[in-house]
Structure formats: C-alpha cells, structure tokens
Design a protein around this motif. Structure first.
Motif, short mmCIF file in Angstrom:
data_model
loop_
_atom_site.label_atom_id
_atom_site.label_comp_id
_atom_site.label_asym_id
_atom_site.label_seq_id
_atom_site.Cartn_x
_atom_site.Cartn_y
_atom_site.Cartn_z
N GLU A 99 12.79 -15.81 -11.10
CA GLU A 99 13.54 -14.99 -10.14
C GLU A 99 12.66 -14.60 -8.96
O GLU A 99 11.47 -14.32 -9.12
N GLU A 100 13.28 -14.56 -7.78
CA GLU A 100 12.59 -14.13 -6.57
C GLU A 100 12.33 -12.62 -6.66
O GLU A 100 13.25 -11.85 -6.95
N ILE A 101 11.08 -12.23 -6.42
CA ILE A 101 10.71 -10.82 -6.45
C ILE A 101 9.86 -10.51 -5.23
O ILE A 101 9.46 -11.40 -4.48
N TYR A 115 6.32 -4.45 -8.64
CA TYR A 115 7.21 -5.40 -8.00
C TYR A 115 8.62 -4.81 -8.00
O TYR A 115 8.90 -3.82 -8.67
N HIS A 116 9.49 -5.42 -7.24
CA HIS A 116 10.91 -5.07 -7.27
C HIS A 116 11.72 -6.27 -6.79
O HIS A 116 11.17 -7.20 -6.20
N GLY A 117 13.00 -6.24 -7.07
CA GLY A 117 13.89 -7.30 -6.60
C GLY A 117 14.11 -7.18 -5.10
O GLY A 117 13.81 -6.17 -4.48
N TRP A 118 14.66 -8.23 -4.52
CA TRP A 118 14.88 -8.26 -3.08
C TRP A 118 15.84 -7.17 -2.62
O TRP A 118 15.75 -6.70 -1.50
N HIS A 119 16.74 -6.76 -3.47
CA HIS A 119 17.74 -5.77 -3.06
C HIS A 119 17.50 -4.40 -3.70
O HIS A 119 18.26 -3.47 -3.46
N ASP A 120 16.44 -4.28 -4.49
CA ASP A 120 16.17 -3.01 -5.17
C ASP A 120 15.41 -2.02 -4.31
O ASP A 120 15.55 -0.82 -4.46
#
Length: 131
Positions: A99-101, A115-120
């Motif tokens: 997954e992209e992070i 880290y976090h997700g692209w939308h988080d």
C-alpha cells in the motif's frame, strides 16, 4: 506525480539534508515575512521619497519568492513533500505491505518513526513497525 518511493532507511538517510534545506527555507520564509511587514509600513506612510524604496523592496521580495520556489522545487525533485514550512512537517512517499503510504517527519523528531495513509494526514500517524 510521485515517482520516488522511499524505504524507512532511505528516508532517514536523507533526513539530515532535508533538515538543512528546511532550515534554509524557514530562514528565507521568515526574512520574506519581515520584509513584507516592513514594506506595508513604508507603503502606509507613503511619500514621494518612499516610492523608490518601495520599488527596491518589491524587487527584493520578488527575488526572495523566486528563491523560495527554487527550494520548493528542490524538495519536489527529490520526491519529498513539504506539508508545512513552520513548523516543519515533511512526508516521504513509500510503500508498506503493498500500500502507498507517507513516511512522516515532524520538526523536532530525531528520525522518521511514523507513517500515515495518503488521505489520513498527520492525525492518522502510526508507529512504523521498523522504527
């Protein structure tokens, strides 16, 4: 378009350079802000004598803005995302478990550990398992 993906180790290896560039960007941003405040004061008390000074100050601010753009482009060329200049908040695109992070670093932290997700966003930060 993001083309570079960083591992945690790669992002942490680049961090000293990123910190140095961020400090220079912050200093320049601060100088531009001070210059703009001074410019507004001179403009508010504008007289014919201050016209030449205003023109000179506008040129200086234009040059500072150009320098800021160069710094921002340098970060972009490295694939590093600046979320905030002051305080510094920087993301490094990466992949974890397919997954992209975004590997997330906040000014004051010694190294990248979250880290976090692209939308988080920053609020969705999680501790990286390899940190």
């Amino acid at each position: 378009m993001i083309t570079k993906r960083y591992t945690l180790a790669e992002a942490n290896a680049l961090l000293p350079e990123v910190k140095q560039n961020l400090e220079q960007l912050q200093e320049l941003s601060h100088k531009l802000e001070e210059q703009y405040i001074h410019y507004r004061k001179v403009k508010a008390g504008h007289t014919e004598l201050s016209g030449e000074l205003l023109f000179e100050m506008e040129g200086q601010m234009d040059f500072m803005q150009f320098e800021l753009q160069l710094y921002m482009q340098n970060f972009a060329r490295q694939g590093v995302l600046i979320k905030m200049i002051n305080p510094g908040l920087i993301d490094f695109p990466g992949v974890m478990d397919g997954e992209e992070i975004l590997l997330c670093w906040r000014e004051g932290e010694d190294r990248i550990t979250h880290y976090h997700g692209w939308h988080d966003g920053f609020a969705g930060r999680k501790l990286h398992p390899d940190a």
